[in-house]
Design a protein around this motif. Structure first.
Motif, PDB file in Angstrom:
ATOM      1  N   PRO A 164       4.757   4.473  -4.034  1.00 54.59           N
ATOM      2  CA  PRO A 164       6.121   4.227  -4.525  1.00 54.59           C
ATOM      3  C   PRO A 164       7.084   5.390  -4.299  1.00 54.59           C
ATOM      4  N   TRP A 165       6.584   6.593  -4.089  1.00 50.67           N
ATOM      5  CA  TRP A 165       7.458   7.739  -3.886  1.00 50.67           C
ATOM      6  C   TRP A 165       7.982   7.831  -2.453  1.00 50.67           C
ATOM      7  N   LEU A 166       7.525   6.951  -1.574  1.00 48.86           N
ATOM      8  CA  LEU A 166       8.041   6.932  -0.201  1.00 48.86           C
ATOM      9  C   LEU A 166       9.137   5.873  -0.076  1.00 48.86           C
ATOM     10  N   PRO A 167      10.187   6.183   0.682  1.00 49.23           N
ATOM     11  CA  PRO A 167      11.279   5.210   0.835  1.00 49.23           C
ATOM     12  C   PRO A 167      10.957   4.155   1.898  1.00 49.23           C
ATOM     13  N   ALA A 168      11.653   3.052   1.833  1.00 47.39           N
ATOM     14  CA  ALA A 168      11.656   2.009   2.866  1.00 47.39           C
ATOM     15  C   ALA A 168      10.252   1.595   3.330  1.00 47.39           C
ATOM     16  N   PRO A 169       9.440   1.039   2.441  1.00 43.66           N
ATOM     17  CA  PRO A 169       8.076   0.654   2.823  1.00 43.66           C
ATOM     18  C   PRO A 169       8.008  -0.279   4.035  1.00 43.66           C
ATOM     19  N   GLU A 170       8.916  -1.248   4.110  1.00 44.22           N
ATOM     20  CA  GLU A 170       8.908  -2.179   5.262  1.00 44.22           C
ATOM     21  C   GLU A 170       9.099  -1.420   6.571  1.00 44.22           C
ATOM     22  N   LEU A 171      10.059  -0.505   6.571  1.00 43.79           N
ATOM     23  CA  LEU A 171      10.336   0.292   7.769  1.00 43.79           C
ATOM     24  C   LEU A 171       9.139   1.174   8.107  1.00 43.79           C
ATOM     25  N   LEU A 172       8.537   1.791   7.116  1.00 45.93           N
ATOM     26  CA  LEU A 172       7.383   2.654   7.361  1.00 45.93           C
ATOM     27  C   LEU A 172       6.218   1.875   7.963  1.00 45.93           C
ATOM     28  N   VAL A 173       5.981   0.670   7.468  1.00 42.87           N
ATOM     29  CA  VAL A 173       4.904  -0.157   8.012  1.00 42.87           C
ATOM     30  C   VAL A 173       5.215  -0.534   9.466  1.00 42.87           C
ATOM     31  N   THR A 174       6.460  -0.857   9.742  1.00 42.13           N
ATOM     32  CA  THR A 174       6.853  -1.180  11.117  1.00 42.13           C
ATOM     33  C   THR A 174       6.660   0.024  12.031  1.00 42.13           C
ATOM     34  N   LEU A 175       7.132   1.185  11.599  1.00 39.18           N
ATOM     35  CA  LEU A 175       7.032   2.390  12.430  1.00 39.18           C
ATOM     36  C   LEU A 175       5.580   2.806  12.657  1.00 39.18           C
ATOM     37  N   THR A 176       4.762   2.717  11.607  1.00 38.69           N
ATOM     38  CA  THR A 176       3.360   3.095  11.797  1.00 38.69           C
ATOM     39  C   THR A 176       2.628   2.094  12.692  1.00 38.69           C
TER      40      THR A 176
ATOM     41  N   MET B 104      -1.089   8.976   6.924  1.00 36.99           N
ATOM     42  CA  MET B 104      -1.228   7.680   6.248  1.00 36.99           C
ATOM     43  C   MET B 104      -2.316   7.680   5.172  1.00 36.99           C
ATOM     44  N   PHE B 105      -3.096   8.729   5.088  1.00 41.04           N
ATOM     45  CA  PHE B 105      -4.183   8.759   4.115  1.00 41.04           C
ATOM     46  C   PHE B 105      -3.715   8.556   2.675  1.00 41.04           C
ATOM     47  N   PRO B 106      -2.584   9.125   2.263  1.00 44.56           N
ATOM     48  CA  PRO B 106      -2.136   8.864   0.882  1.00 44.56           C
ATOM     49  C   PRO B 106      -1.947   7.375   0.567  1.00 44.56           C
ATOM     50  N   ALA B 107      -1.538   6.581   1.547  1.00 44.23           N
ATOM     51  CA  ALA B 107      -1.402   5.138   1.316  1.00 44.23           C
ATOM     52  C   ALA B 107      -2.770   4.513   1.056  1.00 44.23           C
TER      53      ALA B 107
ATOM     54  N   GLY C 208      -3.933  13.327  19.720  1.00 43.90           N
ATOM     55  CA  GLY C 208      -3.375  14.217  18.701  1.00 43.90           C
ATOM     56  C   GLY C 208      -2.445  13.482  17.756  1.00 43.90           C
ATOM     57  N   GLY C 209      -1.613  12.618  18.302  1.00 47.73           N
ATOM     58  CA  GLY C 209      -0.689  11.839  17.482  1.00 47.73           C
ATOM     59  C   GLY C 209      -1.408  10.886  16.547  1.00 47.73           C
ATOM     60  N   LEU C 210      -2.465  10.259  17.026  1.00 45.28           N
ATOM     61  CA  LEU C 210      -3.220   9.331  16.174  1.00 45.28           C
ATOM     62  C   LEU C 210      -3.978  10.079  15.078  1.00 45.28           C
ATOM     63  N   ALA C 211      -4.518  11.249  15.390  1.00 51.79           N
ATOM     64  CA  ALA C 211      -5.182  12.052  14.351  1.00 51.79           C
ATOM     65  C   ALA C 211      -4.165  12.436  13.274  1.00 51.79           C
ATOM     66  N   LEU C 212      -2.988  12.858  13.707  1.00 57.35           N
ATOM     67  CA  LEU C 212      -1.933  13.211  12.759  1.00 57.35           C
ATOM     68  C   LEU C 212      -1.503  11.989  11.941  1.00 57.35           C
ATOM     69  N   LEU C 213      -1.353  10.853  12.601  1.00 60.88           N
ATOM     70  CA  LEU C 213      -0.968   9.622  11.917  1.00 60.88           C
ATOM     71  C   LEU C 213      -1.994   9.241  10.845  1.00 60.88           C
ATOM     72  N   LEU C 214      -3.277   9.353  11.160  1.00 63.30           N
ATOM     73  CA  LEU C 214      -4.315   9.055  10.179  1.00 63.30           C
ATOM     74  C   LEU C 214      -4.211   9.982   8.969  1.00 63.30           C
ATOM     75  N   ALA C 215      -3.945  11.249   9.217  1.00 66.90           N
ATOM     76  CA  ALA C 215      -3.811  12.205   8.114  1.00 66.90           C
ATOM     77  C   ALA C 215      -2.591  11.883   7.254  1.00 66.90           C
TER      78      ALA C 215
ATOM     79  N   MET D 135       0.809  -1.219   0.000  1.00 61.79           N
ATOM     80  CA  MET D 135       0.000   0.000   0.000  1.00 61.79           C
ATOM     81  C   MET D 135       0.840   1.265   0.000  1.00 61.79           C
ATOM     82  N   VAL D 136       2.061   1.174   0.473  1.00 67.08           N
ATOM     83  CA  VAL D 136       2.905   2.369   0.597  1.00 67.08           C
ATOM     84  C   VAL D 136       3.149   2.933  -0.801  1.00 67.08           C
TER      85      VAL D 136
END
Length: 166
Positions: free
Chosen positions: A61-73, A104-107, A95-102, A58-59
């Motif tokens: 293609p313009w974002l780096p390290a999809p595996e790392l991003l999925v782990t961090l999220t 991650m929306f592009p994915a 606040g952090g979860l609202a920001l995270l949802l925003a 889902m990540v």
């Protein structure tokens, strides 16, 4: 779809428990908070098991390290879920979860626009609607926590959550 079902089912159950027990002072706020925490525990879990490969795909293609991003999220979702249940961390977590949802929306848009043979709930209108519900729940908890803290300050620090009496 499972995250929405989790949010609603756990939220309703928490609301009923609050009403039966008579606590806390804001049962709807507690229900939304509890449902949201359960939802993010579930979604954080699937970042590491079952759907990990799908989430990596889902990540955009313009974002780096999809595996790392999925782990961090996934870790961020767990941290936020736990934070929602700890009064001192609730404001930061919501606040952090609202920001995270925003963030991650592009994915989610990427999946909806590029995925093939998606179930109806993964198509863009439905996925967007679900994300809006999740975002609204996080903002509801955030606003409720700001109000609760404001009331606490005005009343000299008396806890308003655990009981309605001073």
């Amino acid at each position: 779809m499972e995250p929405l079902v989790t949010l609603v089912a756990v939220g309703v159950a928490a609301f009923v428990v609050c009403l039966v027990r008579g606590t806390p002072a804001a049962p709807l706020q507690a229900a939304v908070r509890t449902g949201l925490a359960a939802m993010f525990l579930l979604t954080g879990f699937v970042h590491f098991a079952f759907l990990r490969a799908d989430l990596v795909a889902m990540v955009p293609p313009w974002l780096p390290a999809p595996e790392l991003l999925v782990t961090l999220t996934g870790l961020a979702e767990w941290a936020g879920a736990i934070g929602l249940l700890i009064p001192r961390l609730r404001l930061l977590a919501a606040g952090g979860l609202a920001l995270l949802l925003a963030v991650m929306f592009p994915a989610n848009v990427h999946l909806a626009l590029t995925g093939e043979n998606l179930p109806w709930w993964d198509e863009l209108p439905w996925r967007t609607a679900m994300q809006a519900v999740f975002f609204a729940a996080a903002v509801t908890v955030l606003v409720g926590e700001v109000r609760r803290r404001s009331v606490q300050r005005e009343s000299g620090g008396v806890k308003q959550e655990s009981s309605g009496a001073k």
